[in-house]
Motif scaffolding. Sequence first.
Motif, mmCIF file in Angstrom:
data_model
loop_
_atom_site.group_PDB
_atom_site.id
_atom_site.type_symbol
_atom_site.label_atom_id
_atom_site.label_comp_id
_atom_site.label_asym_id
_atom_site.label_seq_id
_atom_site.Cartn_x
_atom_site.Cartn_y
_atom_site.Cartn_z
ATOM 1 N N VAL A 196 18.539 5.503 -23.197
ATOM 2 C CA VAL A 196 17.290 5.036 -23.820
ATOM 3 C C VAL A 196 17.021 3.580 -23.479
ATOM 4 C CG1 VAL A 196 16.119 4.577 -26.010
ATOM 5 C CG2 VAL A 196 17.372 6.716 -25.695
ATOM 6 N N PHE A 197 18.078 2.774 -23.461
ATOM 7 C CA PHE A 197 17.914 1.342 -23.226
ATOM 8 C C PHE A 197 17.492 1.035 -21.791
ATOM 9 C CE2 PHE A 197 21.247 1.979 -26.452
ATOM 10 C CZ PHE A 197 20.584 1.434 -27.535
ATOM 11 N N ASP A 198 17.622 2.007 -20.902
ATOM 12 C CA ASP A 198 17.235 1.798 -19.509
ATOM 13 C C ASP A 198 15.813 2.271 -19.203
ATOM 14 O OD1 ASP A 198 19.746 0.733 -18.805
ATOM 15 O OD2 ASP A 198 20.591 2.733 -18.539
ATOM 16 N N LEU A 199 15.119 2.846 -20.183
ATOM 17 C CA LEU A 199 13.763 3.330 -19.950
ATOM 18 C C LEU A 199 12.812 2.151 -19.729
ATOM 19 C CD1 LEU A 199 13.510 6.115 -22.695
ATOM 20 C CD2 LEU A 199 13.784 6.462 -20.217
ATOM 21 N N ALA A 200 12.158 2.131 -18.564
ATOM 22 C CA ALA A 200 11.215 1.056 -18.274
ATOM 23 C C ALA A 200 9.968 1.166 -19.146
ATOM 24 C CB ALA A 200 10.834 1.086 -16.803
ATOM 25 N N SER A 201 9.595 2.381 -19.474
ATOM 26 C CA SER A 201 8.462 2.623 -20.366
ATOM 27 C C SER A 201 8.767 3.875 -21.173
ATOM 28 C CB SER A 201 7.163 2.801 -19.572
ATOM 29 O OG SER A 201 7.272 3.903 -18.685
ATOM 30 N N LEU A 202 8.015 4.062 -22.235
ATOM 31 C CA LEU A 202 8.266 5.211 -23.099
ATOM 32 C C LEU A 202 7.306 6.348 -22.779
ATOM 33 C CD1 LEU A 202 8.875 3.497 -26.552
ATOM 34 C CD2 LEU A 202 10.569 4.350 -24.910
ATOM 35 N N PRO A 203 7.779 7.586 -22.870
ATOM 36 C CA PRO A 203 6.914 8.738 -22.617
ATOM 37 C C PRO A 203 6.011 9.011 -23.817
ATOM 38 C CG PRO A 203 9.076 9.486 -23.277
ATOM 39 C CD PRO A 203 9.152 7.982 -23.196
ATOM 40 N N ALA A 204 5.031 9.887 -23.607
ATOM 41 C CA ALA A 204 4.144 10.260 -24.706
ATOM 42 C C ALA A 204 4.882 11.077 -25.751
ATOM 43 C CB ALA A 204 2.944 11.033 -24.168
ATOM 44 N N HIS A 205 5.812 11.941 -25.299
ATOM 45 C CA HIS A 205 6.517 12.822 -26.222
ATOM 46 C C HIS A 205 8.002 12.846 -25.916
ATOM 47 C CE1 HIS A 205 8.133 16.649 -27.845
ATOM 48 N NE2 HIS A 205 7.333 16.356 -28.856
ATOM 49 N N VAL A 206 8.818 12.845 -26.967
ATOM 50 C CA VAL A 206 10.271 12.953 -26.836
ATOM 51 C C VAL A 206 10.765 14.063 -27.757
ATOM 52 C CG1 VAL A 206 12.502 11.798 -27.063
ATOM 53 C CG2 VAL A 206 10.496 10.480 -26.375
ATOM 54 N N PHE A 225 18.496 10.771 -35.759
ATOM 55 C CA PHE A 225 17.525 10.275 -36.741
ATOM 56 C C PHE A 225 17.123 8.838 -36.458
ATOM 57 C CE2 PHE A 225 18.235 14.072 -39.161
ATOM 58 C CZ PHE A 225 17.099 14.187 -39.954
ATOM 59 N N GLU A 226 18.080 7.999 -36.070
ATOM 60 C CA GLU A 226 17.738 6.602 -35.809
ATOM 61 C C GLU A 226 16.765 6.478 -34.646
ATOM 62 O OE1 GLU A 226 21.705 4.345 -37.544
ATOM 63 O OE2 GLU A 226 21.654 4.912 -35.427
ATOM 64 N N PHE A 227 17.028 7.187 -33.552
ATOM 65 C CA PHE A 227 16.117 7.092 -32.416
ATOM 66 C C PHE A 227 14.799 7.808 -32.680
ATOM 67 C CE2 PHE A 227 19.689 5.620 -29.749
ATOM 68 C CZ PHE A 227 19.046 4.534 -29.169
ATOM 69 N N ALA A 228 14.811 8.853 -33.514
ATOM 70 C CA ALA A 228 13.548 9.492 -33.885
ATOM 71 C C ALA A 228 12.631 8.481 -34.564
ATOM 72 C CB ALA A 228 13.808 10.682 -34.804
ATOM 73 N N HIS A 229 13.169 7.705 -35.502
ATOM 74 C CA HIS A 229 12.360 6.713 -36.212
ATOM 75 C C HIS A 229 11.965 5.558 -35.301
ATOM 76 C CE1 HIS A 229 12.480 7.774 -40.650
ATOM 77 N NE2 HIS A 229 13.082 8.783 -40.056
ATOM 78 N N ILE A 230 12.902 5.093 -34.483
ATOM 79 C CA ILE A 230 12.586 3.990 -33.566
ATOM 80 C C ILE A 230 11.471 4.397 -32.603
ATOM 81 C CG2 ILE A 230 13.467 2.670 -31.593
ATOM 82 C CD1 ILE A 230 16.198 2.610 -33.077
ATOM 83 N N LEU A 231 11.644 5.530 -31.942
ATOM 84 C CA LEU A 231 10.670 5.944 -30.924
ATOM 85 C C LEU A 231 9.313 6.263 -31.537
ATOM 86 C CD1 LEU A 231 13.054 8.105 -28.717
ATOM 87 C CD2 LEU A 231 12.113 5.851 -28.162
ATOM 88 N N ARG A 232 9.322 6.832 -32.741
ATOM 89 C CA ARG A 232 8.050 7.099 -33.410
ATOM 90 C C ARG A 232 7.310 5.802 -33.721
ATOM 91 N NH1 ARG A 232 3.586 9.342 -33.440
ATOM 92 N NH2 ARG A 232 2.557 9.626 -35.467
ATOM 93 N N ARG A 233 8.028 4.808 -34.204
ATOM 94 C CA ARG A 233 7.391 3.533 -34.537
ATOM 95 C C ARG A 233 6.931 2.783 -33.282
ATOM 96 N NH1 ARG A 233 5.981 3.742 -39.899
ATOM 97 N NH2 ARG A 233 7.775 4.199 -41.225
ATOM 98 N N PHE A 234 7.557 3.082 -32.140
ATOM 99 C CA PHE A 234 7.119 2.486 -30.873
ATOM 100 C C PHE A 234 5.975 3.276 -30.238
ATOM 101 C CE2 PHE A 234 10.806 -0.256 -30.942
ATOM 102 C CZ PHE A 234 10.431 -1.328 -30.158
ATOM 103 N N GLY A 235 5.529 4.337 -30.920
ATOM 104 C CA GLY A 235 4.331 5.022 -30.469
ATOM 105 C C GLY A 235 4.520 6.383 -29.841
#
Length: 437
Positions: free
Chosen positions: A157-167, A177-187
């Motif tokens: 995850v830390f190497d992703l240059a950008s985030l996808p629309a859906h994970v 759960f931690e990454f679900a909340h982090i990624l959701r808050r990042f859009g």
Amino acid sequence: MKRYDVIIIGSGSAASQAANILRDAGKEIAIVENWTFGGTCPQRGCDPKKMLAEGAELVARVDQIKTLGVNGEITLDWATFKRRVDEYRFAVPTTKTHNWREHGIDLFEGEPHFIDEDSIVINGHEISAHHFIIATGLIPRPLDIPGGEHAITSDDVFDLASLPAHVSIVGAGYIAFEFAHILRRFGCDVTLLVRSRALKAFDRNVVKRLIDETERIGIDVRYGVEPSALDGDVLTLSDDSTLHGLVLNASGRIPSIERLHLEAAGVRADHDGIRVNAYLQTSNPNIYAAGDVSASDNPPLTPFAGQEGRIAALNLLRGNTRPFPERPAPTVVFTSPPIAKVGLTVEEAKANGIDFECKDIDLSHFLTYERIHDETAFSRVLLSRDGHVLGAHLIGQHAPELINLFSFIIQNNMTHQHVKHLQFAYPTSASDLSFLL
């Protein structure tokens, strides 16, 4: 072939603490690492993840207090957060190796394996030692489906240059759960695939409140389904439905021992890790195992890994004089809101035939939480009949710090009467403590 007093395999928290003690005792040491020096926590685990979580928590807090007069929207910029996280984590190997070399510790980078009871080979180079400490930690469990190797893990995850629309996140533990909340808050749009029970180690009432909030912020939580195949960005599930986008495998972690050839050293291990006695000594008396890779009774948490590293080193030096002390393990899931626990759950207390009282309190009406509009805040405390805390389970913004106070209470064998006579600054979450017992 050079022979050392001690070779430490791994370079994370357990290895670092062991190395400090052995170095101060004047031992000639080598540290062997098959990735980059410094371990999981500061480079691809707790520390960088918490740095991302700070952003998610800020968005959550703003969302909470909009009804109190806060206007406007805030957004999180992944590239900027990633740049700061990278500055932190990429400095770790340099700092670690510089410190160790300054203290005369030899470092070897490569994949090690035992060839006999006191020798290992790293990239064709053979070294030996009188003693070993194995502290290789855990690695992500492979996603055992066709195409599963194309899923990313929390390491990636830390190497992703950008985030996808859906994970799509496969798993139901801390990382999921931690990454679900982090990624959701990042859009990101997030789907969380829970095969059976979420966050099994935590109190069910607390978890239910977290899942309610998880769904409220737009995370799609699906139960009783498993991934069956991954083809490109198409994930097929056990109910024949499909999801599109990035797949994060957060299905768990396993001991990093597969390539060590432990059988050549006479070291017993199984799916739980390397078997150790109360002194963290393996079936080979000259080899110890510490941290997450050891099949001890301690949870796979950084503070316990460091403590195991210290104790393994002391036992190696002094001849098994220090068993690992039984202490409560405070632990936190850094979601937004976070949940925390220490001590026994209701199920564990009942299973052990312990007579207890359960005190549940909705904290959302306490000023501490009402002033920040935290409607999730809740505490469950298990008390023995003589007033000792057996377990504490919390959800809410202040849960991470409060759980440390409960851990202190348990470790010092304090009763609720002791706590009620303590003075805390007001108004703080600590000043609510006496009302929770």
